[in-house]
Scaffold this active site. Sequence first.
Site, PDB file in Angstrom:
ATOM      1  CB  THR A   1      -0.333   3.233   0.460  1.00 54.34           C
ATOM      2  OG1 THR A   1       0.759   2.311   0.316  1.00 54.34           O
ATOM      3  CG2 THR A   1      -0.881   3.515  -0.923  1.00 54.34           C
TER       4      THR A   1
ATOM      5  CB  THR B   1      13.397  -2.544  11.411  1.00 54.92           C
ATOM      6  OG1 THR B   1      13.949  -3.373  12.427  1.00 54.92           O
ATOM      7  CG2 THR B   1      14.518  -1.858  10.661  1.00 54.92           C
TER       8      THR B   1
ATOM      9  CG  HIS C   1      -7.163   2.271  -3.671  1.00 49.08           C
ATOM     10  ND1 HIS C   1      -6.422   1.478  -4.523  1.00 49.08           N
ATOM     11  CD2 HIS C   1      -7.329   1.539  -2.547  1.00 49.08           C
ATOM     12  CE1 HIS C   1      -6.191   0.314  -3.957  1.00 49.08           C
ATOM     13  NE2 HIS C   1      -6.726   0.318  -2.750  1.00 49.08           N
TER      14      HIS C   1
ATOM     15  CE  LYS D   1      -2.438  -0.806  -2.416  1.00 50.34           C
ATOM     16  NZ  LYS D   1      -3.611  -1.042  -1.578  1.00 50.34           N
TER      17      LYS D   1
HETATM   18  C1  LIG Z   1      -3.612  -1.705  -0.195  1.00 49.69           C
HETATM   19  C2  LIG Z   1      -4.496  -1.047   0.818  1.00 49.69           C
HETATM   20  C3  LIG Z   1      -4.033  -0.726   2.093  1.00 49.69           C
HETATM   21  C4  LIG Z   1      -2.686  -1.167   2.571  1.00 49.69           C
HETATM   22  O1  LIG Z   1      -1.677  -0.366   2.044  1.00 49.69           O
HETATM   23  P1  LIG Z   1      -0.240  -1.031   1.797  1.00 49.69           P
HETATM   24  O2  LIG Z   1       0.696   0.112   1.724  1.00 49.69           O
HETATM   25  O3  LIG Z   1      -0.354  -1.809   0.535  1.00 49.69           O
HETATM   26  O4  LIG Z   1       0.024  -1.931   2.968  1.00 49.69           O
HETATM   27  C5  LIG Z   1      -4.837   0.007   2.944  1.00 49.69           C
HETATM   28  N1  LIG Z   1      -6.077   0.393   2.571  1.00 49.69           N
HETATM   29  C6  LIG Z   1      -6.580   0.075   1.355  1.00 49.69           C
HETATM   30  C7  LIG Z   1      -7.941   0.530   1.005  1.00 49.69           C
HETATM   31  C8  LIG Z   1      -5.824  -0.673   0.453  1.00 49.69           C
HETATM   32  O5  LIG Z   1      -6.325  -1.031  -0.727  1.00 49.69           O
END
Ligand SMILES: *Cc1c(COP(=O)(O)O)cnc(C)c1O
Length: 409
Positions: free
Chosen positions: A244, A277, A216, A247
Amino acid sequence: MDYDQFFTRALEALKSERRYRVFADLERVVGDFPRAIRHTAAGAQPVILWCSNDYLGMGHHPDVVDAMANTARRMGAGAGGTRNISGNHHPIVELEQVLATNHGKQAALAMNSGYIANWAGISTIAKLLPDCLILSDAGNHNSMIEGVRAAGRERVIFRHNDLVHLEELLARAGRDRPKLIVFESVYSMDGDVGPLHGICDLAKRYQAMTYCDEVHAVGLYGSHGAGYAEEIGAMGRIDVIQGTLGKAYGAHGGYLAGSASLIDAVRSHAPGFIFSTAMPPGVAAAALASVRHLASSQDERRLHRLAVGRTKAALASRGLPMLANETHIVPVMVGDSALCKAASDRLLETHGIYIQPINYPTVARGTERLRITPTPFHDEALIAHLADALDEVWSHFGLDRAGTAAAAE
Ligand SMILES: *Cc1c(COP(=O)(O)O)cnc(C)c1O
């Protein structure tokens, strides 16, 4: 045997606890974000999104969309297999180089989601360290908890952000035993931040490794968008940074960044990586375009903070019970799952505002909330509209205002 009755019963249990979730059928429209179309049995209706984790609208950025579409046209839709079998497609190699550089690490490894990055990353790292003790923050995301479980190592949970408790547990384990501390930088539900420097100080004192989920924060904080650790000058002190691409970067996928040997070891040992994959070349190219853009442009971050500040001020002026924090997440506390769902439904049906209710088990019972995420595209008119709508909904249901809700001090 009527197997379906077991599934029906499981669903009934959720419904009786008001925890059954209904997903809105939405169509986002490039160029119109945060406006979207909601498909219902009665037809399509316009809605305004206020809970997207596409925090900066990068999912609609022309460079990102073009990168995905053009790459798919040149290289095809899918990756064609696991990387072990089919090799690396070029965009994923470039992506990993840029991610490593952005975090000031020797190497990075792309995964199919942030969830898999945590699950595969934490479990593999801990398994490779003999007799590893995992120290995990009580507020960690489910993907980290599952990674800790999958490691099959001894684990201890320290109270959320509690350095005194963490030190106690580290001291008990002693300096000689391998130890992995796993924590987040920005916690997504309360929007509070971890004491990264304090954790790194302890890690140094007790010879522990540090693993930080920056899901985040990447794209959003730091002058290169490398995350909260970059923002506070802690990035070089953290051994493994996880992020990630789905997001704030607006694409899809996850990754780890760290030393060359650690990343190579995870690449070589993690089943969740080896047997799946690879992300499609177009997805890697889109993520790459977004990471590159946010590594130089400050506009999105500046406008994001402006919108967050305006939203918090507008909601505060109506006495809405926000959980105070220093980040971009605006939790408005309801404290009851049925009321939280009802408030969300009324926002949608009466005001055309989509904010998914956040209920147990995502948050503790009694702390149910609406989690609002302003983006640079939420202008002053939209913010005023949101404040009016929440005000009306709070009055309609007689919900607690600031100062009356226990959770909102
Ligand atoms: C959403 C989230 C993830 C997972 O990431 P994705 O790319 O959505 O699978 C990991 N850690 C936190 C704190 C998240 O909020």
